[in-house]
Design a protein around this motif. Sequence first.
Motif, mmCIF file in Angstrom:
data_model
loop_
_atom_site.group_PDB
_atom_site.id
_atom_site.type_symbol
_atom_site.label_atom_id
_atom_site.label_comp_id
_atom_site.label_asym_id
_atom_site.label_seq_id
_atom_site.Cartn_x
_atom_site.Cartn_y
_atom_site.Cartn_z
ATOM 1 N N GLY A 23 36.899 39.439 30.698
ATOM 2 C CA GLY A 23 36.932 38.947 32.071
ATOM 3 C C GLY A 23 38.052 37.948 32.253
ATOM 4 N N PRO A 24 38.000 37.205 33.344
ATOM 5 C CA PRO A 24 38.976 36.116 33.510
ATOM 6 C C PRO A 24 38.748 35.077 32.406
ATOM 7 C CG PRO A 24 37.820 36.610 35.570
ATOM 8 C CD PRO A 24 37.111 37.357 34.492
ATOM 9 N N PHE A 62 39.152 40.651 39.992
ATOM 10 C CA PHE A 62 38.613 41.347 38.830
ATOM 11 C C PHE A 62 37.139 41.667 39.047
ATOM 12 C CE2 PHE A 62 38.517 42.991 34.699
ATOM 13 C CZ PHE A 62 37.330 42.595 34.100
ATOM 14 N N ALA A 69 33.398 30.588 28.713
ATOM 15 C CA ALA A 69 31.984 30.241 28.917
ATOM 16 C C ALA A 69 31.082 31.185 28.132
ATOM 17 C CB ALA A 69 31.648 30.288 30.403
ATOM 18 N N MET A 123 38.501 51.928 34.700
ATOM 19 C CA MET A 123 38.049 50.549 34.897
ATOM 20 C C MET A 123 39.232 49.602 34.870
ATOM 21 S SD MET A 123 34.794 51.093 35.061
ATOM 22 C CE MET A 123 33.760 49.679 34.687
ATOM 23 N N GLN A 124 39.117 48.545 35.657
ATOM 24 C CA GLN A 124 40.130 47.496 35.606
ATOM 25 C C GLN A 124 40.089 46.870 34.222
ATOM 26 O OE1 GLN A 124 38.354 45.480 39.143
ATOM 27 N NE2 GLN A 124 40.395 44.659 39.401
ATOM 28 N N SER A 125 41.241 46.802 33.565
ATOM 29 C CA SER A 125 41.254 46.158 32.256
ATOM 30 C C SER A 125 41.155 44.659 32.442
ATOM 31 C CB SER A 125 42.532 46.531 31.509
ATOM 32 O OG SER A 125 42.532 47.924 31.264
ATOM 33 N N PRO A 126 40.385 44.001 31.604
ATOM 34 C CA PRO A 126 40.132 42.578 31.825
ATOM 35 C C PRO A 126 41.369 41.733 31.522
ATOM 36 C CG PRO A 126 39.087 43.318 29.785
ATOM 37 C CD PRO A 126 39.669 44.530 30.430
ATOM 38 N N PRO A 127 41.533 40.636 32.265
ATOM 39 C CA PRO A 127 42.672 39.760 32.012
ATOM 40 C C PRO A 127 42.586 39.052 30.656
ATOM 41 C CG PRO A 127 41.340 38.933 33.847
ATOM 42 C CD PRO A 127 40.742 40.216 33.434
ATOM 43 N N SER A 153 38.302 31.894 32.198
ATOM 44 C CA SER A 153 37.216 30.909 32.291
ATOM 45 C C SER A 153 35.868 31.549 31.958
ATOM 46 C CB SER A 153 37.197 30.269 33.678
ATOM 47 O OG SER A 153 37.527 31.215 34.672
ATOM 48 N N THR A 154 35.690 32.800 32.371
ATOM 49 C CA THR A 154 34.451 33.511 32.045
ATOM 50 C C THR A 154 34.355 33.763 30.544
ATOM 51 O OG1 THR A 154 34.494 34.628 34.186
ATOM 52 C CG2 THR A 154 33.139 35.622 32.484
ATOM 53 N N HIS A 203 41.750 51.455 32.128
ATOM 54 C CA HIS A 203 41.357 52.158 30.907
ATOM 55 C C HIS A 203 40.112 52.983 31.176
ATOM 56 C CE1 HIS A 203 38.755 48.574 30.754
ATOM 57 N NE2 HIS A 203 37.930 49.302 30.044
ATOM 58 N N THR A 207 35.274 30.440 37.287
ATOM 59 C CA THR A 207 35.995 31.674 37.575
ATOM 60 C C THR A 207 35.975 31.963 39.073
ATOM 61 O OG1 THR A 207 35.319 32.549 35.443
ATOM 62 C CG2 THR A 207 36.128 34.140 37.040
#
Lengths: 467, 370
Positions: free
Chosen positions: A278-279, B216, A285, A209-213, A281-282, A124, B238
């Motif tokens: 982000g991923p 990522f 948190a 930019m990489q779109s976040p998962p 888990s991120t 994006h 992560t």
Amino acid sequence: MSLTSDLERLLGPGRVRHHPLDVAVFAKDAGVVPGSVLAAVLPETTQEVAAIVRLANRHEVPIVPRGAGTGLAGGAVPTEPGLLVVLTRFTSIEDVDTVGRTAWVGPGVINLDLSRALTGEGLHFAPDPSSQSACTIGGNVGTNAGGPHCLADGTTVAHIYAAELVTPSGDVVVVGGEAPDTPGLDLRAVVVGSEGTLGIVTRVLVRLMQSPPDVATLLIGFPSVESAAATVSDVIASGLIPAALEMMDKRMVAAVENFVHAGYPTDAAAVLLAEVTGPTSTVLADTERIADIAREHGADDVRIATDDDERALLWKGRKSAFGAVAQAAPDYYLHDTVVPRTRLVEVMNQIYEIGDRYGLMMLNVFHAGDGNLHPLVAFDAKEPGMLERVQAAAKEMVKASIEVGGSLSGEHGIGFEKRDLMPLVFSAVDLDAQARVKEAFDPLGLMNPDKVLPSGSRCFDAAGVRL
Amino acid sequence: MTTLPDTLTAALADVAVDTVPPGIEAGLVVEPHTAEDLARIVRAAADHGVAVTPVGSGSTLRGADAAIAVVTGGLAGVIDYQPDDLTIVVGVGTTLGALDDVLDERGLSAILPETSPDRTVGGVVATSSSGYRRLGYGPTRDRILEVTMVTGYGEIVRAGGRLVKNVTGYDLSRLVTGSLGSLGIIASVCFKLWPVTQQRRTVTVDDAGAALVETFRPVAVLETEAGSTVYLQGDPTTMDEQVRHLRGDAVEGFTWPDVPASPVRIVMNVPPRSLTAAISEVRAAGVGRFVAQHGVGVIELGVDAFDESLVDALRSWAETHGGSLIASAPGLTSAQRWGAPPDTIEIQRRMKHLFDPAGICNPGVLPGGL
């Protein structure tokens, strides 16, 4: 041969608009400054733009580039009778490179359309102004556009690697490049944010930019503006820069909720819309951290969007803020000012105080993470003396921002509207230096004149003035 | 070396110093302590038509031997630090190491080049040098918010603003970044800061290209002659998952490649999609040491001497692929340094003339011999 007949010979009559009814539509942008359009042309190729510019040079007619006309500072409005070059037909998206994460894009591509076209590639375009469903990439380049997601990702200049530019004399050059660190002066970085005054951008190499998962959007109601601002400070101090951190005051929330019905807490003194990406888990948190800090500061209403629809609704509330205000009064004046983030609350309180003194209703929405305020005045321009009060109050609010170390514009640009305020921020010597940048690109001053710099900025000659 | 006019040496006697920085040949060495000193120096030089060059740690590109070397050690130090606003203003003579010492206390960083603590802020800004974390954070120029400089016509100019978001006029701070002292001499810089308190890991992997696509937003993906590494930061859970997915060996912290000092510096810049092919070219040309940044497109070559045919071959490849090769070594011509002049040379020529009408600011340092 007049300019318009020369243009008709070049483009055909259909793409040269000079009938008064046609040009009336082009004589304004989304701001309050009306302009004077001799003709508006709709080119479709870079060569046409170059030919148009050369024709305008021959006839000594000023040129004003325009995208969708969503600008708020009069940047795309000709102040003296001028030729409007409308770039909305440059809608190509080409050479999408999923490894390098770039694409070559026409300036007429609508911001949101670009990101939508790339969803399948997991990419994006980061700058996302509130007007993104209407504004164009060319306009974003002109104003170094921001938007809520620029907090973590940066403004447009960080997302443009190269631009094909038709210079004010009608040559075609490329500033920047496909490879990093193009040798020589970084003209690309000056062109971005130059508000159409250094040339006409006909093609842009955008960074994607990489779109976040995963993503989480939080809507938090606070008992006071101070507690919301303190939460923002503490989140950032803890080492977390969220994808977005937007704040709205009680009045703005009331307007928005009435319009969008997204379940915004209408009894909160201030509302924070935060987004983390982000991923998974991120995201988990970070969400927990923001919620904890908010509760520490007395927030009792922490809502986390549970699906994409809810997320979209929460964001709709934020992004329709300006439109929602139409319910309050027939006219509005939207400010764009930026201050150091730690001075936000102080300036906001001053803005309320100024509003009270002038009898104006102020509503506030702002990019809390980067100190970019958008105080909004809702009013009825037909009320006698109202417009003058609004403008006088506006000037005081700008001064209040500058006094705490702020500047004139966070993302809308200077355009025509704020050019005479530039001396509040820059000295005559500073403005002369900026005028030299303009002169290097446009020695004849035909490209979007009377914008950005006040008249007479170029005042020192080469020998200098020795004190 | 031209003898300088007496009127000039007299005018600058109070800022003259005896210590000549190593490797510098100059008729006069001066050390300003304020922007006003600097302005006086530049005006005097312009009035006499004598070239000036700024000198930080001495590792920066220089133009023709300058008559006046301006050492920036007297312009060092913190001017305005606002950790809660994530900005810091420092004098150009401040070393990167000294800057980090100030910022470390609050867990902040300006994300400047990682492996040269003795370089100065001025050198980094004038050359627009970025470090290895460019993939994750963008180049150094994205973090320069405001600059105070003395232009080639001797005026003190402030450009930009001490704000992380700003569009107020033409941003000269961006123009002067990377301008190599050709438009004037910078006195101080305001950087945007990032919190860097997250945990970090360096992961050795087999396939840098795959790692780039599948991870990522890594902070960096580097490839050297010794292998490939991915740099991660953030939340430990992560990172555990990312390391598992990469099937690599991870160590805590960031371990950057060790690049030995050399009098010759050669950097190839290519579109990121061409990086792997560029690495093959570099290897095939017999270059034994290199550091390549995946996703960015920069390759630093480790060579000890300037080999013209090597440079010509690799430059030709880089330029054919839309990039460039920049070489710095003592005694190179402009063409040897830069290769083909840029598309925008006419605009650059006008810009140079407007900011340096007397032609005294590192003359000849820019591509095209400007």
